[in-house]
Design a protein around this motif. Structure first.
Motif, mmCIF file in Angstrom:
data_model
loop_
_atom_site.group_PDB
_atom_site.id
_atom_site.type_symbol
_atom_site.label_atom_id
_atom_site.label_comp_id
_atom_site.label_asym_id
_atom_site.label_seq_id
_atom_site.Cartn_x
_atom_site.Cartn_y
_atom_site.Cartn_z
ATOM 1 N N LYS A 334 0.820 -1.206 0.000
ATOM 2 C CA LYS A 334 0.000 0.000 0.000
ATOM 3 C C LYS A 334 0.855 1.256 0.000
ATOM 4 C CE LYS A 334 -4.113 -2.003 2.101
ATOM 5 N NZ LYS A 334 -5.065 -1.994 3.222
ATOM 6 N N ARG A 335 1.966 1.228 0.709
ATOM 7 C CA ARG A 335 2.870 2.379 0.693
ATOM 8 C C ARG A 335 3.405 2.612 -0.716
ATOM 9 N NH1 ARG A 335 4.566 0.357 5.702
ATOM 10 N NH2 ARG A 335 6.250 -0.794 4.715
ATOM 11 N N GLU A 336 3.780 1.533 -1.387
ATOM 12 C CA GLU A 336 4.295 1.668 -2.749
ATOM 13 C C GLU A 336 3.212 2.164 -3.693
ATOM 14 O OE1 GLU A 336 7.378 1.492 -3.714
ATOM 15 O OE2 GLU A 336 7.955 1.121 -1.642
ATOM 16 N N LEU A 337 1.989 1.652 -3.533
ATOM 17 C CA LEU A 337 0.885 2.103 -4.377
ATOM 18 C C LEU A 337 0.626 3.592 -4.184
ATOM 19 C CD1 LEU A 337 -1.626 -0.864 -3.931
ATOM 20 C CD2 LEU A 337 -0.429 -0.248 -6.030
ATOM 21 N N TYR A 338 0.668 4.049 -2.935
ATOM 22 C CA TYR A 338 0.449 5.465 -2.656
ATOM 23 C C TYR A 338 1.585 6.316 -3.210
ATOM 24 C CZ TYR A 338 -0.965 9.602 -0.026
ATOM 25 O OH TYR A 338 -1.377 10.868 0.325
ATOM 26 N N THR A 339 2.808 5.828 -3.116
ATOM 27 C CA THR A 339 3.954 6.550 -3.683
ATOM 28 C C THR A 339 3.842 6.648 -5.193
ATOM 29 O OG1 THR A 339 5.379 5.788 -1.871
ATOM 30 C CG2 THR A 339 6.466 6.578 -3.869
ATOM 31 N N ILE A 340 3.441 5.559 -5.831
ATOM 32 C CA ILE A 340 3.256 5.575 -7.290
ATOM 33 C C ILE A 340 2.171 6.572 -7.673
ATOM 34 C CG2 ILE A 340 2.469 4.199 -9.244
ATOM 35 C CD1 ILE A 340 3.780 1.769 -7.904
ATOM 36 N N ALA A 341 1.061 6.575 -6.911
ATOM 37 C CA ALA A 341 -0.034 7.503 -7.212
ATOM 38 C C ALA A 341 0.427 8.950 -7.131
ATOM 39 C CB ALA A 341 -1.199 7.260 -6.247
#
Length: 401
Positions: A334-341
């Motif tokens: 989820k942290r990576e997904l938020y960073t990508i977003a």
């Protein structure tokens, strides 16, 4: 009416409206900031006064929402009477903005119209605002204020008396000669938007009409005869009224949710041989009740995922996937997904920064630059929940601290 139609379609779908505000909030990041670390004390004081007069959080979140909804935003700058400083900054909501016809010679749009077009009446005033050249607003502003020479004229000639200008922030597209077409328009041209709404309507209809069991009611003629005899009713019209009244009472008793578990007493007769029973009223359940909407659970998840996919939002980030047995990502994912977003917001920030770079340059604020840090979620070993990360910082460690 297209902007209003888009808003209506978005507001009719819970997932779509949530994805839109999520995208706007991610684009907002940690907010727009005027960095004055390298500026003089006098410039820093001017910038602080400007930001107090023009609250940046309200403005920036507004233009982020306009970009996410309509792929364009309109900013109005107002100069002082002398025309040597930009003193005011305003966001004009994109749904109330319309472009005037382009100049047939240059192909440029020179005016913006601002008005409540949804309910426009003759008493309403349509505001006409000069639009700086969308291709090069900085050059156009300099020429209008006499700070740059134009073709056939030297600097200082033909200085305009206008002190209010609009700047168009437009996300480029492959098919947007005039008004840009948002990418999520594909959602309305396809089928999944309607499928998701139909599933919701079907579940609503089933909950309203099929929550109680379907009932078959049988009443023998002797039940009515006995009822009429006990009431001493002979008139046919009064008998019909009594029958309708009793039928309505039975209907409410059998279908009303509040009467769940109640008991209905019905008379019965015994046959002459004493073996058979013949009830005057028979209530039979036609089909057993199943779990409401359970047969659509997988379809709902699929429809929600299609909406989230179109909006470029992972469904786990907004928690829109229904069901108890859904797959869930780990905290690291989820942290990576938020960073990508947040990383995907860079092109939006680049085109949004132009307005503020013009303000900084025009006001001669040396040592000032604009930035929009984003919040990076951290791991437990860093002893903090989140930290700001700037893409423009020369020394990331210093700025992050």
């Amino acid at each position: 009416m297209l902007p209003y139609n888009l808003i209506d379609l978005i507001e009719k779908d819970e997932t779509l409206s949530t994805c839109q505000i999520f995208n706007a909030e991610v684009c907002y990041g940690s907010g727009l900031k005027y960095c004055t670390g390298a500026a003089t004390e006098a410039v820093r004081a001017e910038v602080e006064d400007f930001l107090l007069d023009n609250p940046m959080p309200d403005y920036f979140l507004g233009v982020c929402q306009d970009l996410k909804h309509f792929n364009f935003a309109v900013t109005v700058i107002i100069l002082n009477d002398a025309g040597d400083r930009i003193v005011e900054l305003h966001r004009k909501p994109a749904c109330y903005c319309r472009f005037c016809p382009a100049d047939p010679k240059t192909g440029r749009i020179t005016k913006i119209l601002f008005a409540p077009f949804r309910n426009l009446s003759q008493s309403d005033t349509v505001e006409v605002i000069d639009l700086l050249d969308p291709r090069s607003p900085w050059k156009d502003l300099q020429q209008r204020m006499g700070l740059r020479a134009t073709r056939g004229n030297s600097a200082g000639d033909k200085v305009t008396s206008v002190r209010k200008f609009a700047i168009l922030t437009k996300f480029p597209g492959v098919d947007s000669m005039y008004y840009p077409i948002p990418h999520y328009a594909a959602l309305f041209k396809g089928s999944w938007y309607n499928i998701k709404r139909l599933i919701g309507e079907a579940k609503t209809s089933k909950l309203k009409n099929a929550a109680p069991n379907k009932i078959r009611h049988r009443g023998l003629p002797r039940y009515w005869d006995n009822l009429f005899t006990s009431r001493h009713i002979v008139d046919h019209k009064k008998r019909e009224e009594l029958m309708n009244e009793k039928k309505q009472e039975m209907l409410e008793f059998l279908t009303n949710v509040e009467n769940t578990g109640a008991v209905l007493f019905t008379p019965k007769s015994i046959s002459l041989d004493g073996k058979g029973e013949s009830p005057d009223i028979t209530v039979t359940s036609i089909d057993s009740r199943t779990k409401e909407g359970g047969d659509w659970e997988s379809d709902i998840a699929e429809a929600v995922n299609m909406v989230c996919f179109t909006m470029r939002v992972h469904s786990n980030l907004v928690g829109s996937v229904p069901g108890k047995a859904q797959t869930n990502n780990s905290g690291s994912d989820k942290r990576e997904l938020y960073t990508i977003a947040q990383a995907l917001q860079k092109p939006y920030h680049d085109i949004l920064f132009l307005v503020h770079e013009i303000i900084i340059r025009f006001n001669k604020w040396k040592g000032v630059h604009v930035d929009c840090p984003f919040m990076q979620l951290t791991t437990l070993d860093e002893h903090s929940d989140a930290k700001e990360v700037s893409a423009k910082s020369e020394n990331n460690d210093t700025d992050n601290d």
